[in-house]
Design a protein around this motif. Structure first.
Motif, short mmCIF file in Angstrom:
data_model
loop_
_atom_site.label_atom_id
_atom_site.label_comp_id
_atom_site.label_asym_id
_atom_site.label_seq_id
_atom_site.Cartn_x
_atom_site.Cartn_y
_atom_site.Cartn_z
N ASP A 138 0.84 -1.20 0.00
CA ASP A 138 0.00 0.00 0.00
C ASP A 138 0.87 1.24 0.00
OD1 ASP A 138 -2.03 -1.77 0.15
OD2 ASP A 138 -2.30 -1.59 2.34
N LEU A 139 1.87 1.17 0.83
CA LEU A 139 2.77 2.31 0.92
C LEU A 139 3.39 2.60 -0.44
CD1 LEU A 139 4.22 4.38 2.65
CD2 LEU A 139 5.97 2.68 3.09
N LYS A 140 3.74 1.53 -1.10
CA LYS A 140 4.35 1.71 -2.42
C LYS A 140 3.38 2.38 -3.37
CE LYS A 140 7.83 -1.90 -2.42
NZ LYS A 140 8.16 -3.25 -2.88
N LYS A 141 2.13 1.98 -3.26
CA LYS A 141 1.13 2.58 -4.14
C LYS A 141 1.01 4.07 -3.85
CE LYS A 141 -1.48 -1.54 -5.01
NZ LYS A 141 -2.44 -2.43 -4.36
N LEU A 142 1.01 4.38 -2.59
CA LEU A 142 0.92 5.79 -2.22
C LEU A 142 2.11 6.57 -2.75
CD1 LEU A 142 -0.36 5.37 1.41
CD2 LEU A 142 -1.58 6.42 -0.47
N ILE A 143 3.27 5.96 -2.57
CA ILE A 143 4.47 6.62 -3.06
C ILE A 143 4.40 6.80 -4.57
CG2 ILE A 143 6.96 6.36 -3.36
CD1 ILE A 143 6.93 4.81 -0.71
N ALA A 144 3.91 5.73 -5.21
CA ALA A 144 3.81 5.78 -6.67
C ALA A 144 2.89 6.93 -7.07
CB ALA A 144 3.27 4.46 -7.19
N ALA A 145 1.81 7.11 -6.32
CA ALA A 145 0.89 8.18 -6.65
C ALA A 145 1.57 9.53 -6.49
CB ALA A 145 -0.33 8.09 -5.74
N GLN A 146 2.43 9.61 -5.54
CA GLN A 146 3.07 10.90 -5.31
C GLN A 146 4.22 11.17 -6.26
OE1 GLN A 146 3.93 12.46 -1.56
NE2 GLN A 146 2.21 11.50 -0.54
N THR A 147 4.97 10.14 -6.56
CA THR A 147 6.16 10.38 -7.38
C THR A 147 5.88 10.21 -8.86
OG1 THR A 147 6.79 8.08 -7.17
CG2 THR A 147 7.72 9.61 -5.59
N GLY A 148 4.89 9.43 -9.20
CA GLY A 148 4.60 9.22 -10.60
C GLY A 148 5.29 8.02 -11.19
N THR A 149 5.94 7.23 -10.36
CA THR A 149 6.52 5.98 -10.89
C THR A 149 5.54 4.86 -10.62
OG1 THR A 149 7.62 5.74 -8.79
CG2 THR A 149 8.94 6.58 -10.60
N LYS A 150 5.75 3.78 -11.35
CA LYS A 150 4.86 2.63 -11.14
C LYS A 150 5.21 1.98 -9.82
CE LYS A 150 4.00 1.43 -15.90
NZ LYS A 150 4.34 0.52 -16.99
N HIS A 151 4.17 1.52 -9.13
CA HIS A 151 4.45 0.99 -7.80
C HIS A 151 5.16 -0.35 -7.85
CE1 HIS A 151 1.31 -2.12 -7.76
NE2 HIS A 151 0.63 -1.29 -8.53
N GLU A 152 5.02 -1.04 -9.00
CA GLU A 152 5.72 -2.32 -9.07
C GLU A 152 7.22 -2.12 -9.17
OE1 GLU A 152 3.65 -2.18 -12.50
OE2 GLU A 152 2.23 -1.60 -10.94
N LYS A 153 7.58 -0.93 -9.58
CA LYS A 153 9.00 -0.68 -9.81
C LYS A 153 9.71 -0.16 -8.57
CE LYS A 153 9.19 -1.78 -14.09
NZ LYS A 153 10.00 -2.93 -14.47
N ILE A 154 8.93 0.02 -7.54
CA ILE A 154 9.53 0.62 -6.35
C ILE A 154 10.09 -0.45 -5.42
CG2 ILE A 154 8.95 1.85 -4.22
CD1 ILE A 154 7.06 3.52 -5.89
N VAL A 155 11.25 -0.19 -4.91
CA VAL A 155 11.82 -1.06 -3.88
C VAL A 155 12.09 -0.20 -2.67
CG1 VAL A 155 13.74 -2.49 -3.24
CG2 VAL A 155 12.90 -2.54 -5.57
N LEU A 156 11.60 -0.66 -1.54
CA LEU A 156 11.84 0.08 -0.31
C LEU A 156 12.86 -0.67 0.52
CD1 LEU A 156 8.27 1.18 0.67
CD2 LEU A 156 10.10 2.55 -0.28
N LYS A 157 13.78 0.11 1.02
CA LYS A 157 14.88 -0.53 1.75
C LYS A 157 15.21 0.27 2.97
CE LYS A 157 18.12 -2.89 -1.30
NZ LYS A 157 19.47 -2.76 -1.80
N LYS A 158 15.72 -0.41 3.94
CA LYS A 158 16.36 0.27 5.06
C LYS A 158 17.66 -0.48 5.25
CE LYS A 158 15.90 3.24 8.45
NZ LYS A 158 15.48 4.64 8.25
N TRP A 159 18.72 0.20 5.03
CA TRP A 159 20.02 -0.48 4.97
C TRP A 159 19.94 -1.62 3.97
CZ3 TRP A 159 24.23 1.69 6.74
CH2 TRP A 159 24.08 2.72 7.68
N TYR A 160 20.11 -2.83 4.45
CA TYR A 160 20.10 -3.92 3.48
C TYR A 160 18.81 -4.71 3.52
CZ TYR A 160 24.94 -2.75 2.98
OH TYR A 160 26.09 -2.07 2.74
#
Lengths: 73, 912
Positions: A26-48
């Motif tokens: 869900d977070l990715k979708k929200l981010i996608a909505a804000q940034t304009g990138t596709k949510h499938e293409k997003i990777v979220l990371k914290k350190w490794y």
């Protein structure tokens, strides 16, 4: 409601409001909505740690004001 | 651009942007227009991806442009000429830019007015086409600059108000305007200052932020539940209600307190651990109390020692009680007695007794065990040992076997023993050793079946086990066994010898007849004979013969190879007992017999020949052919002439002397004596003899000392006797020396006999003939050496390194180690080392070194070829030649221009 900052260090930095019981997906979708990138293409990371889609933010202990790394795949 | 002034401008530019934003707030009406226009742009230039910031700026630029309309128009005008991405500025613009650069910040009002006028004109002339953001951006920045210039004074005032204004300026444009915006949302920061206040992320660090409402809308589209916005208000409510809660203080919160002012639920406040703990403590205390009370109650019921007891305290009561007890006891006794009396009266007691006895009889006793089989060896039960036996597991239906008793532990022991025995056997030979003979304890061989260890498994029933039956003559069996055991132990390690049979005998050199009879003869000869002879015949032959012959075989084994039949025959002959010879159809037998006779005859002849007595010989020999003839033709019974053989010591000695050098004589033979008896082989020769009438040549050719055959069929002529005599002379053991003077043949013979000449052995493959078959690089010595080496190796293994290395005695190698270089030159030690070293390291000497060495070698060569009598240049010879020519003993040295040289210097130089 918590607010999370996501930053790919290439110029995109977004603050996203979400619920702690939202999933990463869900977070990715929200981010996608804000940034304009596709949510499938997003990777979220914290350190490794790569956060996985079906898991909730609270389970990852992602709290208000945390900073996540934003990557694209 | 590219100058320092440009950088400065940029900075100013940024500031200006803020200002322009605030400015655009003011110009409210124009804003909408511009936005629409802006959207139009974006729609057209959809393909290019822009960062939001850019867009922001763009929009702001647009807005600011709306503030200063003239500049906007100019940018539109530019876009006509250039629609591409690149930042290309038309000349006109360049000019303006240059002018701006040149122009100092405080521009004159006149200029500004003119600018604006020009802008307006262009705006009217051209409609706004789509434009790239960068381009626009740039243009707008420039415009903004000019704007700033325009309102220089007012700005200063506004700047003071800026902080307040900025917060206002961040209010977003209405998000509901378009769908497209949502997908790539432009909305700037959150409008509500309240939500912003609690956000942990600082304003300047934040990127794009959506307001809660916007986010909620977005979430609705994504199918997510709306944000839980209670946390903020909770905090505030918590903060606000802090006072109230303090006022209430008891911790009793009604449900309404969980709701905020908008009626939404708040989080339940955390439990107060302190209160909880207190409650817990209280509960514990109460429980403890309860228990205590319960215990006390229970204890209260029990009498303590100190408490008074009425019965025991009161003496009379105590006595009463005791009396009562005693009385009761007596009463019981009396009743029992009465009952017994009654029983006796009715005779019940006897019946009871009988019953008891019967029961005892019926009980399981020793005798009832009789006939039970115990499945163990009796010896396993030691005396004075208790073994518990149980009934063996058996089929219920299997009744004929009866009950057997076993002890489980003993069964286990037996199994273990069997396993051990199985393991002891070599698994490689599958537990069966063909050559191993086993004996039982009494020394009798045990008959074993093949792979008997599997018998149990295959047959399914165990080997007959030792068992016994209880009640059967156990003692007898035991005694018997004990006796056997005693005998065994006595016999152990002892050998039985009887004193009776040992007759002392003198040791003799020769075999007794009995010994001879028991002597083992090679069997193969008998076999051969058996093909021709029949047992019956032999029996017949053997019948008349009696033992006690004087012919004892020597230990030397002269007769060792002879056959039974031969022996018997000989005996017959020597005793010259009467033999009944039947004229038989069996030619084989006939021949064998005759041959044996012949052999015997020869033997006799030889034995007696030394003291040559012609008469005796004649006496001996004469009857023989007659006998032969008779036996062959008519089968008349003949009687031998003499019974005895005279064994003379010297004769015997000489006979052996004569025998030994010859090969193939009876005692000295290694080949099987069968040759002698081999009829088929000899037959042809015999035939030859017959043809040649047995002349001496054939006899001598046949070989001295070997058996000769005499044709039995042939009737001897009188002349033959003489011949025979001669023959015998010839065949004397020590031959008469041939007369050397008689001829070359005799001389040769003598030489042969003396060993001067070596007779070529016919039977051996001659060296010359078989030379090509012989190994070329192999000598007997080598072979011996190899054997020696083998022995040595074996010894080395056995005796270790103590053994000396045995050198070959004759081996004296001449080792000379020379190193030769590529030119064929023999290297000395140093050079050889160098050579090897170069080879080893794979790296040769340098070029200079090589040259140097070559030079040296050359010089060496020269030195070697140089004559020792002359100079290297040969001046001496030249001098001598000159002297020869001039025929003088001297040479005149002259013509030298140099005065320094001596008398002889110049002419020599001339020669040169």
């Amino acid at each position: 409601m918590i607010e999370i900052t996501c930053n790919d260090r290439l110029g995109k930095k977004v603050r996203v409001k979400c619920n702690p019981d939202d999933t990463i997906g869900d977070l990715k979708k929200l981010i996608a909505a804000q940034t304009g990138t596709k949510h499938e293409k997003i990777v979220l990371k914290k350190w490794y740690t790569i956060y996985k889609d079906p898991i909730r933010l609270s389970d990852y202990e992602i709290h208000d004001g945390m900073n996540l790394e934003l990557y694209y795949q | 651009m590219g100058s320092s002034s440009a950088g400065k401008k940029h900075k100013k530019d940024k500031k200006h942007r803020h200002r322009s934003r605030s400015l655009e707030r003011r110009s409210g009406v124009e804003e909408d227009e511009v936005q629409i226009l802006d959207r139009h742009h974006r729609h057209k230039k959809h393909k290019e991806h822009r960062h939001k910031h850019h867009r922001h700026r763009e929009r702001e630029g647009g807005e600011s442009g709306s503030g200063g309309r003239a500049s906007e128009v100019i940018s539109l005008e530019e876009s006509d000429s250039d629609s591409s991405d690149c930042v290309e500025v038309p000349i006109e613009h360049a000019k303006t830019r240059v002018r701006e650069r040149e122009a100092p910040p405080p521009p004159t009002i006149r200029e500004r007015v003119r600018d604006r006028e020009r802008d307006r004109e262009t705006e009217v002339s051209a409609p706004p086409p789509p434009q790239i953001s960068k381009h626009l951006d740039y243009e707008r920045r420039r415009e903004r600059e000019s704007d700033r210039e325009r309102e220089s004074r007012k700005r200063m005032m506004r700047e003071k108000e800026r902080p307040r204004e900025r917060s206002r300026s961040q209010s977003p444009p209405p998000p509901s305007t378009s769908r497209r915006r949502d997908a790539a949302p432009p909305p700037p920061t959150i409008s509500s200052s309240s939500s912003r206040s609690y956000s942990p992320i600082p304003d300047n660090g934040a990127g794009d932020v959506l307001s809660i409402e916007e986010t909620n809308k977005l979430r609705a589209k994504l199918g997510l539940k709306p944000l839980e916005v209670d946390s903020g208000p909770t905090k505030s409510s918590a903060a606000s209600s802090h006072g109230e809660s303090h006022a209430k203080s008891s911790g009793e919160k009604d449900l309404s307190s969980y709701k905020d002012e908008w009626g939404e639920f708040l989080h339940k406040p955390a439990d107060n651990i302190k209160e909880k703990k207190q409650a817990e403590k209280l509960r514990d205390k109460l429980n403890l109390r309860k228990e205590k009370r319960f215990l006390e109650e229970r204890l209260a019921r029990i009498k303590t020692l100190g408490e008074s007891d009425e019965e025991t305290d009161n003496t009379s009561k105590w006595v009463d009680r005791n009396k009562r007890v005693v009385n009761e006891r007596e009463e019981a006794k009396r009743k029992a007695k009465e009952l017994e009396e009654l029983d006796e009266a009715f005779g019940v007691a006897e019946m009871v007794e009988e019953e008891k006895q019967k029961a005892r009889q019926r009980a399981y006793g020793d005798n009832s065990l009789k006939g039970l089989r115990v499945d163990h060896d009796m010896d396993d039960f030691g005396e004075g040992r208790t073994v518990i036996l149980t009934l063996k597991d058996q089929d219920v239906l299997n009744e004929e076997d009866g009950d057997t008793l076993v002890n489980v532990n003993m069964l286990d022991d037996e199994r273990y023993k069997k396993n051990v025995a199985n393991k002891k056997q070599n698994p490689l030979s599958y537990g069966y050793d063909v050559y191993e003979e086993q004996y039982d304890e009494l020394g009798n061989p045990i008959e074993r079946s093949i792979l008997e260890k599997y018998d149990d498994d295959i047959d399914g029933k165990p080997k007959k086990r030792k068992n016994f039956v209880i009640g059967e003559n156990v003692e007898e069996q035991r005694d018997q066994r004990r006796k056997l055991l005693e005998i065994k132990t006595k016999l152990a390690g002892k050998r039985l010898e009887t004193l009776q049979d040992t007759n002392l005998q003198l040791a003799s050199d020769t075999y007794s007849t009995a010994e001879l009879a028991t002597f083992k003869k090679p069997k193969k000869k008998i076999k051969k004979l058996r093909q021709k002879l029949k047992a019956e015949d032999l029996e017949q032959l053997a019948e008349p013969s009696t033992s006690g012959s004087s012919n004892f075989g020597s230990r030397h084994g002269r007769y060792r190879d002879a056959d039974d039949i031969e022996m018997k025959d000989e005996e017959q002959e020597t005793k010259s007992t009467q033999i009944k010879l039947e004229l038989d159809d069996d030619d084989d037998l006939e021949r064998v017999l005759s041959k044996a006779r012949r052999l015997k005859q020869k033997e006799n002849i030889i034995k007696k020949s030394l003291p040559i007595d012609v008469a005796a010989i004649e006496r001996d020999i004469k009857p023989e052919p007659v006998q032969e003839v008779n036996s062959a033709t008519s089968g008349i019974i003949l009687s031998g002439t003499d019974n005895n053989i005279v064994l003379n010591a010297t004769a015997e000695f000489c006979r052996t002397l004569g025998d030994i050098p010859t090969y193939g004589m009876a005692g000295n033979r290694n080949e099987d004596s069968n040759d002698m008896m081999d009829f088929d082989n000899n037959e042809q020769q015999m035939d030859e003899h017959m043809d040649g009438h047995g002349d001496e040549a054939s006899v001598s050719g046949h070989g001295h000392g070997t058996w000769n055959s005499v044709n039995p069929d042939e009737v001897m002529q009188p002349a033959d006797f003489d011949n025979l005599g001669d023959d015998l002379e010839d065949r004397a053991i020590l031959d008469e020396e041939p007369d050397v003077g008689a001829g070359v043949a005799n001389a040769l013979r003598l030489a042969l006999s003396k060993g001067y000449l070596e007779k070529e052995e016919k039977n051996r493959p001659s060296n010359t003939k078989m030379a090509h078959l012989q190994a070329k690089n192999y000598s007997i010595e080598d072979k011996a050496a190899g054997e020696e080496e083998k022995v040595g190796r074996r010894d080395r293994f056995h005796s270790g390194p103590i053994m000396d290395f045995k050198d070959k005695e004759t081996f004296k190698p001449n080792v000379k180690l020379d190193y030769i270089d590529d030119n064929g030159r023999i290297l000395n030690l140093k050079e050889a080392f160098r050579y090897l070293s170069h080879k080893f390291h794979g790296k040769g000497p340098g070029k200079n070194k090589i040259e140097k060495r070559l030079k040296k070698m050359e010089q060496d060569g020269l030195m070697k070829t140089m004559s020792s009598t002359d100079t290297p240049l040969g001046t001496l010879t030249m001098l001598q030649q000159k002297q020869k020519e001039t025929k003088t003993a001297y040479v005149v040295l002259s013509g030298s221009n140099k005065t320094t040289s001596g008398v002889g210097g110049a002419p020599i130089a001339k020669f040169k």
